[in-house]
Design a protein around this motif. Structure first.
Motif, PDB file in Angstrom:
ATOM      1  N   LEU A 108       0.399  -1.139  -0.108  1.00 36.81           N
ATOM      2  CA  LEU A 108       0.164   0.275   0.056  1.00 36.81           C
ATOM      3  C   LEU A 108       0.602   0.741   0.530  1.00 36.81           C
ATOM      4  N   LEU A 109       1.265   1.970  -0.820  1.00 31.69           N
ATOM      5  CA  LEU A 109       1.881   2.827  -1.351  1.00 31.69           C
ATOM      6  C   LEU A 109       1.532   4.263  -1.576  1.00 31.69           C
ATOM      7  N   GLY A 110       1.400   5.081  -0.684  1.00 31.37           N
ATOM      8  CA  GLY A 110       1.442   6.520  -0.777  1.00 31.37           C
ATOM      9  C   GLY A 110       2.219   7.055  -2.078  1.00 31.37           C
ATOM     10  N   ILE A 111       1.552   8.137  -3.118  1.00 29.75           N
ATOM     11  CA  ILE A 111       2.970   8.198  -4.190  1.00 29.75           C
ATOM     12  C   ILE A 111       2.096   9.437  -4.466  1.00 29.75           C
ATOM     13  N   ALA A 112       3.346  11.263  -3.822  1.00 27.33           N
ATOM     14  CA  ALA A 112       2.823  12.484  -3.979  1.00 27.33           C
ATOM     15  C   ALA A 112       4.562  12.743  -5.772  1.00 27.33           C
ATOM     16  N   GLU A 113       4.051  12.782  -6.139  1.00 25.92           N
ATOM     17  CA  GLU A 113       4.683  13.321  -7.664  1.00 25.92           C
ATOM     18  C   GLU A 113       4.566  15.055  -7.995  1.00 25.92           C
ATOM     19  N   ARG A 114       5.654  15.239  -7.933  1.00 28.59           N
ATOM     20  CA  ARG A 114       5.113  16.805  -8.470  1.00 28.59           C
ATOM     21  C   ARG A 114       6.496  17.202 -10.034  1.00 28.59           C
ATOM     22  N   GLN A 115       5.714  18.394 -11.082  1.00 31.10           N
ATOM     23  CA  GLN A 115       6.466  18.693 -12.066  1.00 31.10           C
ATOM     24  C   GLN A 115       5.446  19.990 -12.061  1.00 31.10           C
ATOM     25  N   ASP A 116       6.866  20.393 -12.330  1.00 29.07           N
ATOM     26  CA  ASP A 116       6.168  22.220 -12.335  1.00 29.07           C
ATOM     27  C   ASP A 116       5.676  22.743 -11.670  1.00 29.07           C
ATOM     28  N   ASP A 117       4.523  23.196 -12.051  1.00 35.78           N
ATOM     29  CA  ASP A 117       3.559  23.679 -10.329  1.00 35.78           C
ATOM     30  C   ASP A 117       2.578  23.179  -9.991  1.00 35.78           C
ATOM     31  N   GLN A 118       2.698  21.606 -10.743  1.00 33.48           N
ATOM     32  CA  GLN A 118       1.483  20.569 -10.381  1.00 33.48           C
ATOM     33  C   GLN A 118       1.481  19.527  -9.648  1.00 33.48           C
ATOM     34  N   PHE A 119       0.886  18.333  -8.999  1.00 34.64           N
ATOM     35  CA  PHE A 119       1.770  17.893  -8.089  1.00 34.64           C
ATOM     36  C   PHE A 119       0.038  16.890  -7.805  1.00 34.64           C
ATOM     37  N   CYS A 120       0.097  15.754  -7.927  1.00 33.60           N
ATOM     38  CA  CYS A 120      -0.828  14.848  -7.934  1.00 33.60           C
ATOM     39  C   CYS A 120       0.046  13.216  -5.881  1.00 33.60           C
ATOM     40  N   VAL A 121      -1.314  12.923  -5.429  1.00 36.07           N
ATOM     41  CA  VAL A 121      -1.074  12.273  -4.379  1.00 36.07           C
ATOM     42  C   VAL A 121      -1.656  11.033  -4.637  1.00 36.07           C
ATOM     43  N   SER A 122      -1.580  10.044  -4.093  1.00 37.75           N
ATOM     44  CA  SER A 122      -2.391   9.409  -4.088  1.00 37.75           C
ATOM     45  C   SER A 122      -2.416   8.042  -3.317  1.00 37.75           C
ATOM     46  N   VAL A 123      -2.979   7.318  -2.815  1.00 44.92           N
ATOM     47  CA  VAL A 123      -2.939   5.799  -2.217  1.00 44.92           C
ATOM     48  C   VAL A 123      -3.719   4.929  -2.489  1.00 44.92           C
ATOM     49  N   GLN A 124      -2.466   3.807  -2.624  1.00 46.36           N
ATOM     50  CA  GLN A 124      -3.233   2.816  -4.086  1.00 46.36           C
ATOM     51  C   GLN A 124      -2.309   1.507  -3.076  1.00 46.36           C
ATOM     52  N   PRO A 125      -2.949  -0.031  -3.541  1.00 44.79           N
ATOM     53  CA  PRO A 125      -2.271  -1.119  -3.662  1.00 44.79           C
ATOM     54  C   PRO A 125      -1.441  -0.531  -5.478  1.00 44.79           C
ATOM     55  N   THR A 126       0.420  -0.718  -4.280  1.00 46.30           N
ATOM     56  CA  THR A 126       0.598  -1.138  -6.009  1.00 46.30           C
ATOM     57  C   THR A 126       2.382  -2.177  -5.841  1.00 46.30           C
ATOM     58  N   MET A 127       2.133  -2.529  -7.339  1.00 44.63           N
ATOM     59  CA  MET A 127       3.029  -3.182  -7.351  1.00 44.63           C
ATOM     60  C   MET A 127       4.825  -2.509  -7.824  1.00 44.63           C
ATOM     61  N   VAL A 128       5.674  -3.200  -7.170  1.00 42.96           N
ATOM     62  CA  VAL A 128       6.720  -2.516  -6.569  1.00 42.96           C
ATOM     63  C   VAL A 128       7.649  -3.445  -6.604  1.00 42.96           C
ATOM     64  N   SER A 129       8.522  -3.154  -7.822  1.00 45.59           N
ATOM     65  CA  SER A 129       9.893  -4.026  -8.099  1.00 45.59           C
ATOM     66  C   SER A 129      10.524  -4.192  -6.826  1.00 45.59           C
ATOM     67  N   ARG A 130      10.626  -5.305  -7.178  1.00 42.88           N
ATOM     68  CA  ARG A 130      11.416  -5.775  -5.908  1.00 42.88           C
ATOM     69  C   ARG A 130      13.403  -5.230  -5.888  1.00 42.88           C
ATOM     70  N   THR A 131      13.682  -4.531  -6.680  1.00 39.65           N
ATOM     71  CA  THR A 131      14.733  -3.842  -6.874  1.00 39.65           C
ATOM     72  C   THR A 131      14.695  -2.489  -6.399  1.00 39.65           C
ATOM     73  N   HIS A 132      13.944  -2.649  -5.778  1.00 38.61           N
ATOM     74  CA  HIS A 132      12.973  -1.143  -5.731  1.00 38.61           C
ATOM     75  C   HIS A 132      13.474  -1.309  -4.158  1.00 38.61           C
ATOM     76  N   PRO A 133      14.223  -0.029  -3.104  1.00 44.58           N
ATOM     77  CA  PRO A 133      14.494  -0.602  -1.355  1.00 44.58           C
ATOM     78  C   PRO A 133      12.746  -0.136  -1.316  1.00 44.58           C
ATOM     79  N   ILE A 134      12.497   0.039  -1.379  1.00 44.40           N
ATOM     80  CA  ILE A 134      10.761   0.492  -0.610  1.00 44.40           C
ATOM     81  C   ILE A 134       9.826  -1.208  -0.304  1.00 44.40           C
ATOM     82  N   ALA A 135      10.621  -1.867  -1.401  1.00 46.24           N
ATOM     83  CA  ALA A 135      10.095  -3.100  -1.574  1.00 46.24           C
ATOM     84  C   ALA A 135      10.384  -4.277  -0.735  1.00 46.24           C
ATOM     85  N   ALA A 136      11.706  -3.998   0.630  1.00 51.89           N
ATOM     86  CA  ALA A 136      11.842  -4.512   1.213  1.00 51.89           C
ATOM     87  C   ALA A 136      11.314  -4.355   2.483  1.00 51.89           C
TER      88      ALA A 136
END
Lengths: 428, 428
Positions: A248-276
């Motif tokens: 269950l990942l909260g994901i907040a992203e920002r680009q220039d003067d815009q942002f988006c925030v979500s929370v959802q079950p997410t498939m995370v690659s095992r190569t990403h440190p947060i997967a562990a």
């Protein structure tokens, strides 16, 4: 310097930890701040109840105004939870020049800007490190450690209950219902688990993280939320086979003067440190334009980890008192960013479809993706051992959320598709 | 508020990053601190050299005193490295009331207390976040985030070069010499790699981490240092088979009023989060009595990550300037702790012995352990495929360092032991 007096609103799990640290570490704290920090009054519901820590009965009160209106008290520490009443107490305490330390994520996520404005008006501090990821000092890291950088992405495992459930489902192949029941028995999940499992708790924390990370006021209503109740053990097995974990990942992203925030079950690659990050542990991954990838890991809840953050905030308030600079730390949300529309939010997706096992099915399906300009990274079709159907597993390239919604909608009226079994965002 | 003027000592990798951030993020920084931050002068060795960033040639100087004695300059940012001369510049700048931001771990590890005392005397700030673990804001985390806790253990992968080498040796089965050469070609290791591979760089960083974490002045001479030059690919293969990775770990431990700090190649259980930190990345694991286990992960070096920390420190200095509270942050090392003797330092050990392949060998070996009261967790004897010898692999329970030194000494005069092939500390 004369003792600094603390009024404690609440003596539950976290409040008990705060008392333990303030008493057990008094020498250390005094060496740092130059004065004793003493607990003057403690608000409890029942003054007669037996307590895990010893407190002079004279200091207990069941009337919040004994603390809010007490001219002796310098710092009000709010660890009682709640929303409307709590807000009233805090605003009143601020109007009387008291500094606030709170662990209340709901309060800050919903009323942060109002409370902080009131604090500035009265030259008071309001600190809330414990409100997100218990023992991890992530808020001061975002505000001070990364003051020089532009943060572009924050991903958080910020709810221990759901991470415990998903970890168990992954490690033991158990179902959501089985693990939830076990978590409730162990005290890791509440009798009414809605706030955790529906992602609401995580959404409040992501509101706070995004506000501080992106230096703009992010509202709770701007967070797109989906919980874990529909995650099946089959989904987790598929994910694992492809090299992913479902978190269950909260994901907040920002680009220039815009942002988006979500929370959802997410498939995370095992190569990403947060997967562990497993069990009840929390972690916050932060990507900055200059600093690149960082991650902060620790206990997300619990008596002593959360109390560590509460007392660190008390220390910061008392240091400011000594220097006479409370309420002058500047505005943390000084930017005007706007939420992105679904058309502007891009990510990879995983889809599991149950389809009729006959010629031309894949052509029809890929035609729909093409129509909405979603390109595909991989497509695997295989017979379903349990049904006279085939399964199709698709991973897309980056696709915008609006297009994906339309694709899934179109699939529902496509006769060859029996069921859109699962759709997950993919990260890492 | 009038512009804050920065004098930059050095325009190498990190200095260039500082210029990039100060120029690229000027609006953001000004929103936070309330005044422009401008670069007034930059010390370079060669004013004619082409630069990766554009700087008004008028601002370049090859005379450090142009900056140190410049009455216009508020903050001196030292990113030139060096020791004795650099110390002289910094002490002189402090005596003229200039605040210091430095990325110089050698300087702080060796002369930290002297420099900080001079700073207090002159009401100046000295900040050095970038000196340890580049982009990870670990120093403010120890001082502020964990102000309320008693830190009992700090383990760090704080040298990217050696972590790159050990990761490659583990992943590719390559030898130390092969990977070192490759790392030098890629610019990850210097032509003279001594400071990195002998653990000296890590020792300086651990001195700083232990000083701030344990709130006591830890001297570089108190750090027991061993580098990675003797780590073989065979050792790494043994470690992997047993579920461990070999990492160059800085380990600082505290118990009551005693501490110990060491740097050595260590076998880390793959179940420990620090075992998964690979390549040039850094991580610092912190255990606190109250907060429990935490870990902080990110880039340990590089132009932009390190510059992020330098500029975050500049922001902190400028915020203090605005509030008029520079040099009043209190003493961070207020405790008098003492280094432990070897008899008091306990850990598990791994030993690989080459022994004669005949009856009674194991009895003689275990007799030595018994004599020095070292108890064993596991012992495996196996034939050595390449020699008419046997191999014995031993993992001890917690043993004190003095006893282990005696055991290894005793083994050297034991005829049945051909060679004590490897000895590693074991963690996790």
């Amino acid at each position: 310097m004369k003792p600094v007096k603390v009024g404690l609103l609440g003596l539950g799990t976290v409040g008990t930890g705060v008392v333990r640290i303030l008493e057990g570490h008094q020498d250390d704290l005094q060496s740092q701040v130059g004065s004793p920090i003493v607990i003057e009054k403690v608000l409890v519901q029942n003054k007669e109840k037996a307590r895990a820590v010893q407190i002079d009965p004279e200091k207990l009160t069941d009337d919040p105004w004994d603390i809010i209106h007490n001219p002796e008290i310098d710092v009000v520490v709010e660890v009682m939870g709640g929303l409307e009443h709590t807000k009233e107490y805090i605003l009143e305490a601020l109007s009387r020049g008291k500094h606030i330390v709170t662990a209340n994520k709901d309060l800050i996520a919903l009323y942060g800007p109002e409370i902080l404005a009131k604090a500035r008006e009265n030259r008071c501090d309001v600190l809330y490190e414990a409100s997100v990821a218990g023992g991890i000092p992530i808020l001061r890291t975002l505000v001070e450690g990364f003051s020089s950088d532009r943060i572009t992405k924050i991903m958080g495992i910020v709810n221990g209950t759901t991470n415990y459930i998903l970890t168990k489902m992954s490690q033991e192949g158990a179902s959501y219902e089985e693990v939830l029941k076990e978590a409730q028995q162990l005290g890791y999940a509440e009798a009414d688990p809605t706030s955790d499992v529906e992602g609401l708790d995580a959404a409040r924390k992501m509101t706070i993280l995004a506000t501080l990370g992106f230096r703009t006021n992010v509202a709770l209503k701007d967070v797109d939320v989906k919980g874990i109740t529909a995650v099946t053990k089959e989904d987790i097995q598929y994910a694992k086979r492809l090299g992913y974990e479902i978190k269950l990942l909260g994901i907040a992203e920002r680009q220039d003067d815009q942002f988006c925030v979500s929370v959802q079950p997410t498939m995370v690659s095992r190569t990403h440190p947060i997967a562990a990050v497993n069990g009840v542990f929390n972690a916050v991954y932060v990507h900055g334009e200059a600093v690149g990838e960082t991650m902060f890991y620790g206990a997300g809840a619990g008596e002593m980890p959360t109390a560590t953050s509460v007392v660190a905030d008390i220390v910061a308030v008392v240091k400011n008192l000594r220097l006479g600079v409370n309420g002058q730390q500047g505005i943390t949300a000084y930017k005007e960013l706007k939420p992105k529309a679904d058309e502007q939010i891009a990510s990879k997706y995983f889809l599991l479809l149950h389809v009729q096992d006959r010629a031309g099915v894949l052509a029809q399906i890929t035609q729909v993706f093409a129509e909405y300009e979603v390109s595909l990274e991989s497509v695997v079709q295989q017979p379903n051992p349990h049904n006279p159907e085939a399964e199709i597993i698709i991973i897309t390239h980056d696709a915008n959320k609006a297009a994906m919604t339309k694709v899934v909608e179109a699939f529902k009226s496509l006769e060859v598709i029996r069921q859109v079994k699962s759709v997950y965002r993919v990260e890492g």
